[in-house]
Every structure is written in structure tokens, then in C-alpha cells.
Design an enzyme around this catalytic site. Structure first.
Site, mmCIF file in Angstrom:
data_model
loop_
_atom_site.group_PDB
_atom_site.id
_atom_site.type_symbol
_atom_site.label_atom_id
_atom_site.label_comp_id
_atom_site.label_asym_id
_atom_site.label_seq_id
_atom_site.Cartn_x
_atom_site.Cartn_y
_atom_site.Cartn_z
ATOM 1 N N ASN A 83 -9.866 85.065 5.461
ATOM 2 C CA ASN A 83 -8.620 83.773 4.962
ATOM 3 C C ASN A 83 -7.996 84.329 3.702
ATOM 4 O OD1 ASN A 83 -7.231 82.043 3.948
ATOM 5 N ND2 ASN A 83 -8.320 80.721 3.347
ATOM 6 N N TRP A 84 -7.266 85.304 3.817
ATOM 7 C CA TRP A 84 -6.103 85.734 3.057
ATOM 8 C C TRP A 84 -5.681 85.061 1.519
ATOM 9 C CZ3 TRP A 84 -3.888 90.398 5.436
ATOM 10 C CH2 TRP A 84 -4.195 91.186 6.236
ATOM 11 N N LYS A 85 -5.804 84.187 1.800
ATOM 12 C CA LYS A 85 -4.870 82.912 1.230
ATOM 13 C C LYS A 85 -3.025 83.473 0.301
ATOM 14 C CE LYS A 85 -9.331 81.509 -0.561
ATOM 15 N NZ LYS A 85 -10.170 80.747 -1.511
ATOM 16 N N HIS A 111 -8.687 73.017 4.854
ATOM 17 C CA HIS A 111 -8.805 74.562 3.871
ATOM 18 C C HIS A 111 -8.938 73.842 2.741
ATOM 19 C CE1 HIS A 111 -10.041 77.581 1.063
ATOM 20 N NE2 HIS A 111 -10.336 78.402 1.479
ATOM 21 N N GLU A 152 -8.875 74.012 -0.079
ATOM 22 C CA GLU A 152 -7.269 73.904 -1.024
ATOM 23 C C GLU A 152 -6.301 73.363 -0.749
ATOM 24 O OE1 GLU A 152 -6.970 78.073 -1.113
ATOM 25 O OE2 GLU A 152 -9.806 78.441 -2.023
ATOM 26 N N GLU A 200 -17.515 74.889 4.269
ATOM 27 C CA GLU A 200 -17.215 75.361 2.391
ATOM 28 C C GLU A 200 -17.430 74.425 1.716
ATOM 29 O OE1 GLU A 200 -14.715 79.279 4.129
ATOM 30 O OE2 GLU A 200 -13.271 77.186 3.487
ATOM 31 N N GLY A 245 -14.639 80.639 -4.205
ATOM 32 C CA GLY A 245 -14.397 81.739 -4.805
ATOM 33 C C GLY A 245 -15.495 81.792 -6.483
ATOM 34 N N SER A 298 -18.271 82.447 -1.548
ATOM 35 C CA SER A 298 -18.306 83.545 -1.701
ATOM 36 C C SER A 298 -19.092 84.367 -0.713
ATOM 37 C CB SER A 298 -19.542 83.393 -3.305
ATOM 38 O OG SER A 298 -18.667 82.779 -4.067
ATOM 39 N N GLY A 356 -13.183 84.252 1.823
ATOM 40 C CA GLY A 356 -12.060 84.601 0.579
ATOM 41 C C GLY A 356 -11.959 85.955 0.377
ATOM 42 N N GLY A 357 -11.921 86.203 -0.760
ATOM 43 C CA GLY A 357 -12.285 87.095 -1.690
ATOM 44 C C GLY A 357 -12.601 88.674 -1.292
HETATM 45 P P1 PGA Z 1 -13.838 83.265 -0.818
HETATM 46 O O1 PGA Z 1 -12.828 81.753 -0.018
HETATM 47 O O2 PGA Z 1 -14.795 83.720 0.333
HETATM 48 O O3 PGA Z 1 -13.320 83.234 -1.445
HETATM 49 O O4 PGA Z 1 -15.133 81.660 -1.984
HETATM 50 C C1 PGA Z 1 -13.708 81.307 0.802
HETATM 51 C C2 PGA Z 1 -12.596 80.254 1.411
HETATM 52 O O5 PGA Z 1 -11.806 79.861 0.796
HETATM 53 O O6 PGA Z 1 -12.445 80.203 2.939
#
Ligand code: PGA
Length: 250
Positions: A9-11, A95, A97, A167, A173, A213, A234-235
Site C-alpha cells: 500500500n503506497w499511500k 484502511h 487512515e 491491521e 507506520g 510495520s 506500507g512503508g
Molecule cells: P506500515 O503500513 O507497513 O507502514 O506500517 C501498513 C498499512 O498502512 O497498510
């Protein structure tokens, strides 16, 4: 056996040029079809991703968010049909966010899941508790409530199945990863609930991913946990080298 899903997930990272660069470096590292690779670029980069995956349609693409309507006066939004025609086969829905930064409700998540399955996208439904909710012993209550609301959107005769991503909000993050016991417990709760609401057959088809993470260093351990069918990263999915190392752990 469900094949493992490694999703990124590149956000709000990687515009079209950075997307092309990513795929030029990443695609040659995956000559095979397993594990299933799934990338959610920003919507504006979907076409660039579809064009630059080097004739490798098995590297699947998804959209990070959809609207539940098929079209209309909804400035800034995208429908499931538009995502499909830009090369997406999946849609992230709910998600954390979207829920916590943009105020998306369980009811909206259900409508988006419904729109996705009706239009032919596979929704990846994200659920997870906050740290306060975990400390208050409410993990099961929260994730079951979020799952139930999402399932309301899935018609009994839906052709497309859903995926679920557990999640925990406190692990996204932050560098904090849930323990193997936390993950196994939550995934077990979700699998049993899927079976309780929709039957064993439905539940056994649903891939349940862990996110929060995930890094090359912890991916192999997480992927071994019972009922973990993949990871949502994510990251660490932004860099082709680190995402490839996570995929190699599957
Ligand atoms: P993260 O994000 O791996 O940076 O913790 C995961 C996500 O939000 O899907």
C-alpha cells in the site's frame, strides 16, 4: 491451500514517474506467479503501473479507495468501474487512515465493499483496533463489528470474494509489530467469524493478511503464523529492493 499474498500500500507516495521506476526495478525480480503480488499505487499512478509492469499481468494492481456510486457529482472520487478500466482488480476498503483521518464509517465501508464486488473488484477489507481499544480488552468486539459491517455489503451470490487485512492501528507506520500471539489470536477471531456469518466454505476462501510495520526482517516469521495468508505492507513496499525481499520470504 491459499497462495500467499504480498501486498504493498503506497499511500500518497510515488507519482507516475516514480511508479515506472519502481516497476522497472521490481518486475524482473519476479519471473514466477507465486506469491501473489498486489500493489496499491495512488490512483493517479494506476495507469503508469499497468503500463510499466512489463507485460506481467500477474503482478496485480489495486486502488486505495473507491466511492460506492458508479458515477456522478462527487468531486475527487473514483468508482470501482473506473478503477477496473485503469487496470485495478482489487480495492482497499476501510484502511485505518480512511477511518481515522477521513472519518469513514462502518456503514460507508459496507457500501464500498458492495460496490467493489458488484462491479468486479476484489475488496481488501481492513480492520483493526486502536491502542486504547486494545488496552481496554476490546480487540474482538472492534474487529468483529468492522468485519460484520463489511460483510453486509457482500451479496450472497457475489462472484468476487473478499480479502481481509488485520491491521492494528497502533502498529501502522510506528515500527511496532504485533506479536505472533496477537496476530494469531486476531486472525483466528476473524476466520471463525467469517465461518459463523457466511459458512466454512466462504471462510476458507478468504485470504486474511496482516499489516502493520511489516519489514524484510519480520516478514518470514509473520507469514508462518496460523491463518496468516499474506501481508499488507506500507512503508517497506515503496522501495523495490525491500518489497522484493518481503515477497521472497513468502
Ligand atoms: P506500515 O503500513 O507497513 O507502514 O506500517 C501498513 C498499512 O498502512 O497498510
Amino acid at each position: 491451500m491459499r497462495s500467499k499474498v504480498i501486498a504493498g500500500n503506497w499511500k500518497m507516495h510515488h507519482g507516475p514517474a516514480a511508479t515506472r521506476k519502481f516497476f522497472n526495478e521490481f518486475a524482473p525480480r519476479f519471473p514466477g506467479v507465486e506469491p501473489t503480488i498486489l500493489i496499491f499505487p495512488p490512483t493517479i499512478s494506476l495507469l503508469a503501473a499497468a503500463e510499466s509492469r512489463g507485460g506481467r499481468p500477474e503482478i496485480s494492481l489495486g486502488i486505495q479507495n473507491i466511492h460506492w456510486e458508479t458515477g456522478g457529482a462527487f468531486t475527487g472520487e473514483h468508482s470501482a468501474g473506473m478503477a477496473l478500466s485503469a487496470g485495478a482488480c482489487f480495492a482497499l476498503v476501510g484502511h485505518s487512515e480512511r477511518r481515522h483521518v477521513f472519518g469513514e464509517t462502518d456503514e460507508e465501508v459496507g457500501r464500498k465493499v458492495g460496490a467493489a464486488v458488484v462491479e468486479g473488484l476484489s475488496p481488501v477489507v481492513c480492520v483493526g483496533e486502536t491502542l486504547d481499544e486494545r488496552r481496554a480488552g476490546r480487540v474482538e468486539e472492534i474487529i468483529v463489528r468492522q468485519l460484520d459491517a463489511a460483510l453486509l455489503g457482500v451479496p450472497e451470490d457475489a462472484v468476487k470474494s473478499i480479502l481481509v487485512a488485520y491491521e492494528p492501528v497502533w502498529a501502522i507506520g510506528t515500527g511496532e509489530t504485533a506479536t505472533v500471539q496477537d496476530v494469531e489470536g486476531a486472525h483466528g477471531i476473524l476466520r471463525r467469524r467469517l465461518a459463523g456469518v457466511r459458512g466454512e466454505g466462504f471462510a476458507s476462501e478468504v485470504a486474511i493478511l496482516y499489516g502493520g510495520s511489516v519489514k524484510p526482517e519480520n516478514a518470514a516469521e509473520l507469514l508462518k503464523v496460523t491463518d496468516v495468508d499474506g501481508v499488507l505492507v506500507g512503508g517497506a513496499s515503496l522501495d523495490p529492493e525491500s518489497f522484493a525481499r518481503i515477497a521472497e520470504a513468502a
